[in-house]
Write a protein that holds these residues in place. Structure first.
Motif, mmCIF file in Angstrom:
data_model
loop_
_atom_site.group_PDB
_atom_site.id
_atom_site.type_symbol
_atom_site.label_atom_id
_atom_site.label_comp_id
_atom_site.label_asym_id
_atom_site.label_seq_id
_atom_site.Cartn_x
_atom_site.Cartn_y
_atom_site.Cartn_z
ATOM 1 N N ILE A 1 46.071 -37.060 15.213
ATOM 2 C CA ILE A 1 44.635 -37.184 15.494
ATOM 3 C C ILE A 1 43.958 -35.840 15.214
ATOM 4 C CG2 ILE A 1 42.932 -37.531 17.348
ATOM 5 C CD1 ILE A 1 44.288 -40.129 17.001
ATOM 6 N N ALA A 2 44.549 -34.771 15.744
ATOM 7 C CA ALA A 2 43.971 -33.434 15.577
ATOM 8 C C ALA A 2 43.909 -33.041 14.099
ATOM 9 C CB ALA A 2 44.791 -32.405 16.363
ATOM 10 N N GLU A 3 44.967 -33.366 13.361
ATOM 11 C CA GLU A 3 44.982 -33.001 11.934
ATOM 12 C C GLU A 3 43.943 -33.796 11.148
ATOM 13 O OE1 GLU A 3 46.291 -30.481 10.513
ATOM 14 O OE2 GLU A 3 47.431 -29.843 12.259
ATOM 15 N N GLY A 4 43.775 -35.060 11.504
ATOM 16 C CA GLY A 4 42.748 -35.881 10.847
ATOM 17 C C GLY A 4 41.367 -35.302 11.112
ATOM 18 N N ALA A 5 41.146 -34.865 12.353
ATOM 19 C CA ALA A 5 39.851 -34.279 12.734
ATOM 20 C C ALA A 5 39.623 -32.972 11.993
ATOM 21 C CB ALA A 5 39.812 -34.051 14.241
ATOM 22 N N SER A 6 40.669 -32.186 11.905
ATOM 23 C CA SER A 6 40.579 -30.899 11.239
ATOM 24 C C SER A 6 40.246 -31.091 9.754
ATOM 25 C CB SER A 6 41.936 -30.216 11.408
ATOM 26 O OG SER A 6 41.883 -28.924 10.980
ATOM 27 N N PHE A 7 40.906 -32.049 9.152
ATOM 28 C CA PHE A 7 40.659 -32.393 7.748
ATOM 29 C C PHE A 7 39.193 -32.813 7.563
ATOM 30 C CE2 PHE A 7 40.625 -35.675 4.394
ATOM 31 C CZ PHE A 7 41.220 -34.991 3.344
ATOM 32 N N ALA A 8 38.710 -33.623 8.495
ATOM 33 C CA ALA A 8 37.323 -34.091 8.425
ATOM 34 C C ALA A 8 36.340 -32.935 8.565
ATOM 35 C CB ALA A 8 37.074 -35.130 9.527
ATOM 36 N N VAL A 9 36.607 -32.055 9.524
ATOM 37 C CA VAL A 9 35.711 -30.922 9.770
ATOM 38 C C VAL A 9 35.673 -29.997 8.540
ATOM 39 C CG1 VAL A 9 35.487 -28.775 11.121
ATOM 40 C CG2 VAL A 9 35.817 -30.948 12.291
ATOM 41 N N GLU A 10 36.833 -29.768 7.939
ATOM 42 C CA GLU A 10 36.870 -28.901 6.757
ATOM 43 C C GLU A 10 36.100 -29.500 5.585
ATOM 44 O OE1 GLU A 10 39.606 -26.239 5.668
ATOM 45 O OE2 GLU A 10 41.070 -26.572 7.250
ATOM 46 N N ASN A 11 36.232 -30.806 5.424
ATOM 47 C CA ASN A 11 35.523 -31.437 4.316
ATOM 48 C C ASN A 11 34.028 -31.494 4.563
ATOM 49 O OD1 ASN A 11 37.365 -32.176 2.152
ATOM 50 N ND2 ASN A 11 38.419 -33.319 3.750
ATOM 51 N N TRP A 12 33.657 -31.671 5.813
ATOM 52 C CA TRP A 12 32.229 -31.632 6.165
ATOM 53 C C TRP A 12 31.678 -30.241 5.849
ATOM 54 C CZ3 TRP A 12 31.034 -29.279 11.321
ATOM 55 C CH2 TRP A 12 29.664 -29.071 11.471
ATOM 56 N N ALA A 13 32.414 -29.219 6.275
ATOM 57 C CA ALA A 13 31.942 -27.844 6.093
ATOM 58 C C ALA A 13 31.871 -27.463 4.619
ATOM 59 C CB ALA A 13 32.852 -26.881 6.848
ATOM 60 N N ALA A 14 32.761 -28.070 3.817
ATOM 61 C CA ALA A 14 32.786 -27.722 2.393
ATOM 62 C C ALA A 14 31.772 -28.526 1.586
ATOM 63 C CB ALA A 14 34.194 -27.956 1.839
ATOM 64 N N ALA A 15 31.099 -29.459 2.243
ATOM 65 C CA ALA A 15 30.197 -30.365 1.509
ATOM 66 C C ALA A 15 28.880 -29.710 1.108
ATOM 67 C CB ALA A 15 29.937 -31.629 2.323
ATOM 68 N N GLY A 16 28.693 -28.447 1.496
ATOM 69 C CA GLY A 16 27.516 -27.723 1.015
ATOM 70 C C GLY A 16 26.386 -27.581 2.007
ATOM 71 N N PHE A 17 26.626 -27.958 3.286
ATOM 72 C CA PHE A 17 25.501 -27.896 4.220
ATOM 73 C C PHE A 17 25.102 -26.454 4.553
ATOM 74 C CE2 PHE A 17 28.745 -27.472 7.492
ATOM 75 C CZ PHE A 17 28.128 -26.686 8.454
ATOM 76 N N TRP A 18 26.054 -25.513 4.465
ATOM 77 C CA TRP A 18 25.684 -24.109 4.730
ATOM 78 C C TRP A 18 24.646 -23.634 3.721
ATOM 79 C CZ3 TRP A 18 26.878 -22.095 9.260
ATOM 80 C CH2 TRP A 18 28.063 -22.473 9.909
ATOM 81 N N LYS A 19 24.834 -24.031 2.457
ATOM 82 C CA LYS A 19 23.887 -23.613 1.410
ATOM 83 C C LYS A 19 22.497 -24.184 1.689
ATOM 84 C CE LYS A 19 27.222 -23.159 -2.398
ATOM 85 N NZ LYS A 19 27.976 -22.208 -1.624
ATOM 86 N N GLN A 20 22.458 -25.423 2.168
ATOM 87 C CA GLN A 20 21.161 -26.042 2.484
ATOM 88 C C GLN A 20 20.482 -25.304 3.634
ATOM 89 O OE1 GLN A 20 22.924 -30.014 2.985
ATOM 90 N NE2 GLN A 20 21.528 -30.756 1.400
ATOM 91 N N LEU A 21 21.272 -24.916 4.637
ATOM 92 C CA LEU A 21 20.696 -24.191 5.773
ATOM 93 C C LEU A 21 20.194 -22.820 5.328
ATOM 94 C CD1 LEU A 21 23.292 -25.079 8.569
ATOM 95 C CD2 LEU A 21 21.101 -26.177 8.112
#
Ligand SMILES: [Fe+2]
Length: 295
Positions: A193-213
């Motif tokens: 469960i934790a690894e799935g969540a971690s994978f999800a969080v990393e992909n969310w973070a890499a999706a470019g939202f920091w650049k938009q902010l």
């Protein structure tokens, strides 16, 4: 954003480490992740970030955003500590400690970005110059290198004090829900469960939202003519650019361990992405409600 299997899989088959069937199973699982996780709207279509990037946020919007982000940033420490405690291996525990220690102020041991004097101790801990690479092992601790303190300095420019930021009580129900989901799922004692969540969080973070902010904050700073330090956001954008490449290697590593459970992994991933979505939806609803009030 689609995940691609790297060549290392073929090399492992050639080296006889895994069979062709195992490689095919892994390819199939990556397809499943693309279908089940990477299509999540928080990755493909984040309405708040899109709006924010356009530079439409006014001072109140930005203040609200910074406060909610500060709650996430602070409470994330709880989830990260749980991840350390619940790690499935010493290697995993150390990887989690890298993130936790860096969050609270240990500068990665490749101190400064190129061209900046490493002896410049006055600036040590300044996100404009601290490294996004290296290890906390042997790194220096500086109070002012804590990511939360970077946010405090942003808040200060906008008239937010220490007790206006970072506490659970400052979070909207959506923000608090997200933080609790992080502790429960990302910090889960169930490895898959934790690894799935971690994978999800990393992909969310890499999706470019920091650049938009960063784009939205840059526009806001120019429009207001204020000296708002953006380095909390530019630093995280830089670090995510490197992380993105590691996601597939980590999945490959994990997939061939004995304990790996596809269903649990996907479940952790899906639920975590829903939690992340709640945070952004909360921000989006808040800015829409404000727009209605002021019109
Ligand atoms: Fe951070």
């Amino acid at each position: 954003m689609q995940l691609k299997v790297s060549d290392s899989i073929d090399r492992r088959v050639e080296a006889g480490e895994i069979t062709g069937d195992q490689a095919a199973a892994f390819n199939g699982f990556v397809d499943t992740c693309n279908r089940e996780l990477m299509t999540h709207p928080v990755i493909t279509d984040n309405a708040y970030c899109k709006w924010f990037a356009s530079g439409a946020a006014d001072r109140e919007d930005v203040k609200h955003f910074i406060v909610q982000f500060s709650v996430f940033s602070n409470l994330f420490l709880v989830a990260q500590l749980l991840k350390v405690i619940n790690a499935g291996s010493l290697e995993g525990m150390r990887a989690s400690k890298e993130i936790l220690a860096n969050e609270i102020g240990v500068i990665f041991n490749k101190r400064n970005l190129d061209g900046v004097d490493v002896q410049d101790t006055d600036r040590e801990g300044d996100p404009e110059i601290v490294s996004t690479e290296g290890s906390v092992d042997g790194g220096t601790f500086r109070f002012r290198a804590a990511h939360f303190e970077w946010l405090l300095r942003m808040g200060e420019v906008l008239g937010l004090g220490f007790n206006d930021m970072g506490k659970r009580r400052h979070g909207t129900p959506a923000t608090v829900f997200f933080c609790d989901e992080l502790a429960t799922i990302y910090g889960s004692d169930d490895f898959n469960i934790a690894e799935g969540a971690s994978f999800a969080v990393e992909n969310w973070a890499a999706a470019g939202f920091w650049k938009q902010l960063v784009a939205g904050l840059e526009a806001f700073r120019q429009g207001e003519g204020i000296d708002l330090p953006l380095a909390f956001f530019t630093w995280h954008d830089r670090i995510e650019d490197q992380h993105a490449g590691h996601v597939m290697d980590e999945l490959e590593e994990l997939y061939f361990t004995e304990e790996f459970d596809e269903e649990k992994f996907l479940d952790g991933g899906r639920r975590m992405l829903d939690g992340v979505q709640a945070f952004w939806t909360g921000l989006n609803e808040h800015r829409i409600a404000r727009a209605h009030q002021t019109n």
